[in-house]
Design a protein around this motif. Structure first.
Motif, PDB file in Angstrom:
ATOM      1  N   ALA A  93       0.835  -1.203   0.000  1.00  0.00           N
ATOM      2  CA  ALA A  93       0.000   0.000   0.000  1.00  0.00           C
ATOM      3  C   ALA A  93       0.870   1.253   0.000  1.00  0.00           C
ATOM      4  N   ILE A  94       1.915   1.262   0.821  1.00  0.00           N
ATOM      5  CA  ILE A  94       2.795   2.440   0.860  1.00  0.00           C
ATOM      6  C   ILE A  94       3.433   2.661  -0.506  1.00  0.00           C
ATOM      7  N   LEU A  95       3.903   1.566  -1.111  1.00  0.00           N
ATOM      8  CA  LEU A  95       4.605   1.683  -2.395  1.00  0.00           C
ATOM      9  C   LEU A  95       3.672   2.064  -3.543  1.00  0.00           C
ATOM     10  N   ALA A  96       2.374   1.898  -3.324  1.00  0.00           N
ATOM     11  CA  ALA A  96       1.401   2.286  -4.359  1.00  0.00           C
ATOM     12  C   ALA A  96       1.189   3.794  -4.368  1.00  0.00           C
ATOM     13  N   GLY A  97       1.627   4.461  -3.307  1.00  0.00           N
ATOM     14  CA  GLY A  97       1.360   5.894  -3.190  1.00  0.00           C
ATOM     15  C   GLY A  97       2.548   6.751  -3.590  1.00  0.00           C
ATOM     16  N   ALA A  98       2.253   7.914  -4.150  1.00  0.00           N
ATOM     17  CA  ALA A  98       3.239   8.961  -4.430  1.00  0.00           C
ATOM     18  C   ALA A  98       4.410   8.474  -5.285  1.00  0.00           C
ATOM     19  N   SER A  99       5.575   9.109  -5.109  1.00  0.00           N
ATOM     20  CA  SER A  99       6.792   8.719  -5.820  1.00  0.00           C
ATOM     21  C   SER A  99       7.844   8.417  -4.763  1.00  0.00           C
ATOM     22  N   GLU A 100       8.963   7.813  -5.200  1.00  0.00           N
ATOM     23  CA  GLU A 100       9.996   7.462  -4.226  1.00  0.00           C
ATOM     24  C   GLU A 100      10.530   8.728  -3.529  1.00  0.00           C
ATOM     25  N   GLN A 101      10.665   9.828  -4.273  1.00  0.00           N
ATOM     26  CA  GLN A 101      11.125  11.072  -3.643  1.00  0.00           C
ATOM     27  C   GLN A 101      10.213  11.451  -2.480  1.00  0.00           C
ATOM     28  N   ILE A 102       8.905  11.370  -2.717  1.00  0.00           N
ATOM     29  CA  ILE A 102       7.959  11.777  -1.681  1.00  0.00           C
ATOM     30  C   ILE A 102       7.931  10.758  -0.543  1.00  0.00           C
ATOM     31  N   ARG A 103       8.021   9.476  -0.876  1.00  0.00           N
ATOM     32  CA  ARG A 103       8.040   8.452   0.191  1.00  0.00           C
ATOM     33  C   ARG A 103       9.303   8.575   1.051  1.00  0.00           C
ATOM     34  N   ASN A 104      10.385   9.082   0.446  1.00  0.00           N
ATOM     35  CA  ASN A 104      11.613   9.307   1.224  1.00  0.00           C
ATOM     36  C   ASN A 104      11.443  10.446   2.221  1.00  0.00           C
ATOM     37  N   MET A 105      10.530  11.355   1.925  1.00  0.00           N
ATOM     38  CA  MET A 105      10.325  12.523   2.783  1.00  0.00           C
ATOM     39  C   MET A 105       9.186  12.292   3.768  1.00  0.00           C
ATOM     40  N   ALA A 106       8.112  11.698   3.273  1.00  0.00           N
ATOM     41  CA  ALA A 106       6.873  11.594   4.045  1.00  0.00           C
ATOM     42  C   ALA A 106       7.012  10.653   5.240  1.00  0.00           C
ATOM     43  N   THR A 107       6.445  11.063   6.358  1.00  0.00           N
ATOM     44  CA  THR A 107       6.431  10.206   7.535  1.00  0.00           C
ATOM     45  C   THR A 107       5.091   9.479   7.615  1.00  0.00           C
ATOM     46  N   ASN A 108       5.046   8.424   8.427  1.00  0.00           N
ATOM     47  CA  ASN A 108       3.803   7.662   8.563  1.00  0.00           C
ATOM     48  C   ASN A 108       2.695   8.501   9.190  1.00  0.00           C
ATOM     49  N   GLY A 109       3.063   9.264  10.217  1.00  0.00           N
ATOM     50  CA  GLY A 109       2.062  10.105  10.875  1.00  0.00           C
ATOM     51  C   GLY A 109       1.514  11.150   9.918  1.00  0.00           C
ATOM     52  N   GLY A 110       2.411  11.773   9.164  1.00  0.00           N
ATOM     53  CA  GLY A 110       1.997  12.784   8.198  1.00  0.00           C
ATOM     54  C   GLY A 110       1.142  12.192   7.097  1.00  0.00           C
ATOM     55  N   ASN A 111       1.498  10.994   6.673  1.00  0.00           N
ATOM     56  CA  ASN A 111       0.731  10.327   5.617  1.00  0.00           C
ATOM     57  C   ASN A 111      -0.738  10.170   6.006  1.00  0.00           C
ATOM     58  N   VAL A 112      -0.992   9.664   7.204  1.00  0.00           N
ATOM     59  CA  VAL A 112      -2.392   9.424   7.583  1.00  0.00           C
ATOM     60  C   VAL A 112      -3.115  10.716   7.946  1.00  0.00           C
ATOM     61  N   MET A 113      -2.354  11.788   8.200  1.00  0.00           N
ATOM     62  CA  MET A 113      -2.983  13.067   8.541  1.00  0.00           C
ATOM     63  C   MET A 113      -3.111  13.992   7.324  1.00  0.00           C
ATOM     64  N   GLN A 114      -2.694  13.535   6.147  1.00  0.00           N
ATOM     65  CA  GLN A 114      -2.697  14.412   4.965  1.00  0.00           C
ATOM     66  C   GLN A 114      -4.117  14.841   4.598  1.00  0.00           C
ATOM     67  N   GLN A 115      -4.173  15.985   3.936  1.00  0.00           N
ATOM     68  CA  GLN A 115      -5.452  16.567   3.546  1.00  0.00           C
ATOM     69  C   GLN A 115      -5.969  15.948   2.251  1.00  0.00           C
ATOM     70  N   VAL A 116      -7.241  16.140   2.002  1.00  0.00           N
ATOM     71  CA  VAL A 116      -7.845  15.693   0.747  1.00  0.00           C
ATOM     72  C   VAL A 116      -7.224  16.480  -0.405  1.00  0.00           C
ATOM     73  N   ARG A 117      -7.293  15.913  -1.613  1.00  0.00           N
ATOM     74  CA  ARG A 117      -6.768  16.629  -2.789  1.00  0.00           C
ATOM     75  C   ARG A 117      -7.906  17.203  -3.631  1.00  0.00           C
ATOM     76  N   CYS A 118      -9.032  17.484  -3.002  1.00  0.00           N
ATOM     77  CA  CYS A 118     -10.184  18.059  -3.694  1.00  0.00           C
ATOM     78  C   CYS A 118      -9.784  19.368  -4.376  1.00  0.00           C
ATOM     79  N   LEU A 119     -10.091  19.473  -5.668  1.00  0.00           N
ATOM     80  CA  LEU A 119      -9.740  20.671  -6.448  1.00  0.00           C
ATOM     81  C   LEU A 119     -10.334  21.925  -5.835  1.00  0.00           C
ATOM     82  N   TYR A 120     -11.530  21.781  -5.270  1.00  0.00           N
ATOM     83  CA  TYR A 120     -12.245  22.948  -4.751  1.00  0.00           C
ATOM     84  C   TYR A 120     -11.734  23.329  -3.359  1.00  0.00           C
ATOM     85  N   PHE A 121     -11.172  22.378  -2.658  1.00  0.00           N
ATOM     86  CA  PHE A 121     -10.507  22.672  -1.391  1.00  0.00           C
ATOM     87  C   PHE A 121      -9.239  23.488  -1.669  1.00  0.00           C
TER      88      PHE A 121
END
Lengths: 325, 261
Positions: A93-121
């Motif tokens: 599941a982790i490897l299905a998300g984002a790119s390796e650059q972003i996975r190298n930066m992103a933390t687990n806590g931040g990942n589950v707390m990320q915001q929606v990507r709604c265009l209108y948001f």
């Protein structure tokens, strides 16, 4: 980007206290989401408390299973020998998300707390109940092909974009939380994200200043029979239209326990409790998988442009279960 | 009907037209002459004049746009391409802006500035990251390698050589990010790191031999609007395998492909 005060926290209690003391403060871990939102002027913190220096990045086995630090990077988590061997669903599941650059930066806590990507948001020129409570939802009458089919309300139809969260939901994870008053508490992962209801701006179970320190994933017998399916517009580096985390415990050809969670369909990782209940004790056949999928999607309600997601979800559930077996 | 392309003779022009053309021609010749003789002198003089005006400009005390010192200044010391650099920065400055604007390392490119294109990819402590979504303030004590730090003197990094050899770019804007990403990616493969396409997740980590599909998946965070992907994959494959990649295209042969055209 608006100016902000930057400080570094050295321990979780101190970080929680610092953020709790300023209603416009936010935690900074990987930064891949919050910085983007700040550049777009969607998030407007006047203080960032950098929590990267806090010792919450260990991944270790515990008597009950495994403890995964909230500040461990996504890459380190997906590749950790304990995770690879015992929770391959989480790695996938982790490897299905984002790119390796972003996975190298992103933390687990931040990942589950990320915001929606709604265009209108993201578009500060239009109404959004998540960004400005009470202003209205532009997506419900907008281009909503990629939006929710389950659990949405007239106030918000956005979906949670995390892949990792879908696996954590399926794996009966618990979340350890540092509170601002120095105490700690633990909640089931399935309660971390809320359906939008009439408060999409407040869709996480954390109070301001509360911080995730680690995730506890219990021991299970799913490792040999789990699979993560992700359907998206591009082959890689794209958010899910629909994703399914499926895990089975099998006794011969009979399903003892099933765990299924869906991504891309609701404002939270959607645990398919109805489908799981149906499958327990049944034979692991395509026919039963189809019945389970049918049952789970009964409550689905499409928006103007996303009716396809209902059939897609059913087929993704069947495919994930077939691959898991 | 008048065909303007068929009007080369200036005798057919009116007096007014001739005067305009003559004037234009003269000023154009003058301009070209000046440029070819003293291009840099002229530009430098202009810049100096601008600088002088700016230096003498006094901002009114009540001006709302009065320049201020760095807001929320943070001090950061990082090791960039083998050199220790100490910086004082506004807390908002990203690693990308620090590299480009403060350190003059303009190799790393600002494409989308939102973590979607990968052109700002640099290597921090051995890992590829997006410098546009990294606050410079968080990089205290870290080691950063940019495209400028890959070559050893005049000897290009093998990945740089391969990109040139296989024409792994057209406009070149995404190239520094592609190359930094590819260099770190091959190290990841050596360490046995997984990708979304990995089959054997439960097995022990061991060096991975990458298929073209694996290279594409692992490089999916780097976009190329020119579409140089096939050649980028070839360049990476050669560095990864150490063997030359055969060209698969050929020139159109006369007669053979006429039907297709």
């Amino acid at each position: 980007m608006r100016p902000f005060k930057y400080s570094k926290a050295t321990n979780a209690a101190g970080a929680a206290k610092a953020v709790a003391g300023n209603k416009n403060a936010k935690f900074l871990s990987g930064g891949t989401n919050i910085l983007d939102l700040m550049k777009e002027d969607v998030a407007r913190p006047d203080e960032l408390v950098d929590i990267n220096g806090i010792a919450s990045s260990q991944i270790r086995s515990t008597p009950a299973g495994i403890s995964v630090g909230a500040l461990a990077k996504n890459t380190d988590t997906a590749n950790h020998p304990l995770v690879r061997e015992n929770y391959p669903l989480l790695s996938q599941a982790i490897l299905a998300g984002a790119s390796e650059q972003i996975r190298n930066m992103a933390t687990n806590g931040g990942n589950v707390m990320q915001q929606v990507r709604c265009l209108y948001f993201y578009d500060t020129a239009v109404n959004c109940n998540r960004r400005e409570p009470g202003s209205g939802c532009s997506a419900i009458v907008g281009l909503n092909r990629t939006y929710a089919i389950l659990g949405w309300s007239e106030h918000c139809v956005a979906v949670n974009p995390s892949d990792m969260a879908v696996a954590l939901a399926a794996l009966d994870t618990k979340v350890n939380i540092q509170m601002a008053d120095g105490k700690t508490r633990t909640i089931p992962f399935t309660e971390l994200h809320r359906l939008p209801g009439d408060a999409p701006h407040d869709d996480k179970a954390l109070a301001h200043g509360e911080m995730i320190t680690s995730f506890e994933i219990p021991k299970n017998k799913f490792a040999a029979n789990s699979y993560y399916v992700k359907v998206r517009d591009r082959a890689s580096y794209s958010f899910a239209l629909v994703s399914v985390a499926a895990a089975l415990e099998l006794n011969g050809k009979t399903i003892t326990t099933a765990r299924i969670a869906l991504g891309g369909v609701a404002n939270k990782p959607w645990r398919a409790f109805d489908a799981e209940k149906f499958l327990a004790g049944k034979a692991a056949t395509k026919e039963n998988f189809e019945k389970a999928a049918e049952l789970e999607l009964k409550s689905a309600r499409p928006l103007e442009f996303n009716e396809y997601k209902i059939e897609l979800s059913k087929r993704a559930i069947v495919r994930a279960l077939e691959k898991a077996v | 009907m008048t065909d303007y392309n068929e009007r080369p003779d200036s005798e057919e022009l009116s007096d007014d037209e001739r005067a305009i053309l003559s004037e234009l021609g003269e000023s154009r010749r003058k301009f070209l002459g000046t440029v070819s003789a003293t291009t840099f002198g002229v530009l430098a003089a202009q810049l100096l004049a601008e600088q002088e005006i700016l230096a003498n400009y006094r901002v009114p005390e009540d001006a709302v746009f009065a320049p201020v010192a760095e807001e929320n200044a943070v001090s950061v010391t990082l090791n960039i391409n083998g050199t220790k650099r100490a910086l004082s920065l506004d807390s908002r400055v990203t690693l990308l802006d620090a590299l480009r604007e403060k350190l003059g390392l303009t190799g790393s490119k600002k494409g989308c500035d939102h973590g979607q294109c990968g052109s700002c990819t640099v290597i921090v402590d051995g890992r590829r990251v997006l410098s546009c979504l990294t606050l410079a303030a968080t990089c205290e004590g870290k080691t950063v390698t940019t495209i400028e730090g890959l070559a050893k003197g005049d000897d290009l990094h093998p990945m740089q050589e391969a990109f040139i050899k296989y024409d792994g770019f057209q406009c070149g804007y995404c190239t520094p990010g592609q190359i930094c990403s590819a260099v770190a990616m091959l190290d990841e493969a050596k360490r046995g790191q997984l990708s979304y396409l990995s089959e054997n997740i439960r097995g022990k980590a061991r060096a991975v031999k990458l298929s073209d599909d694996e290279i594409r998946e692992r490089m999916s965070g780097n976009l190329c609007r020119c579409g140089a992907y096939p050649n980028i994959v070839k360049a990476i494959r050669e560095v990864h395998t150490g063997t030359e990649v055969a060209e698969t295209w050929e020139f159109v042969k006369e007669g053979v492909n006429d039907a297709a055209v």
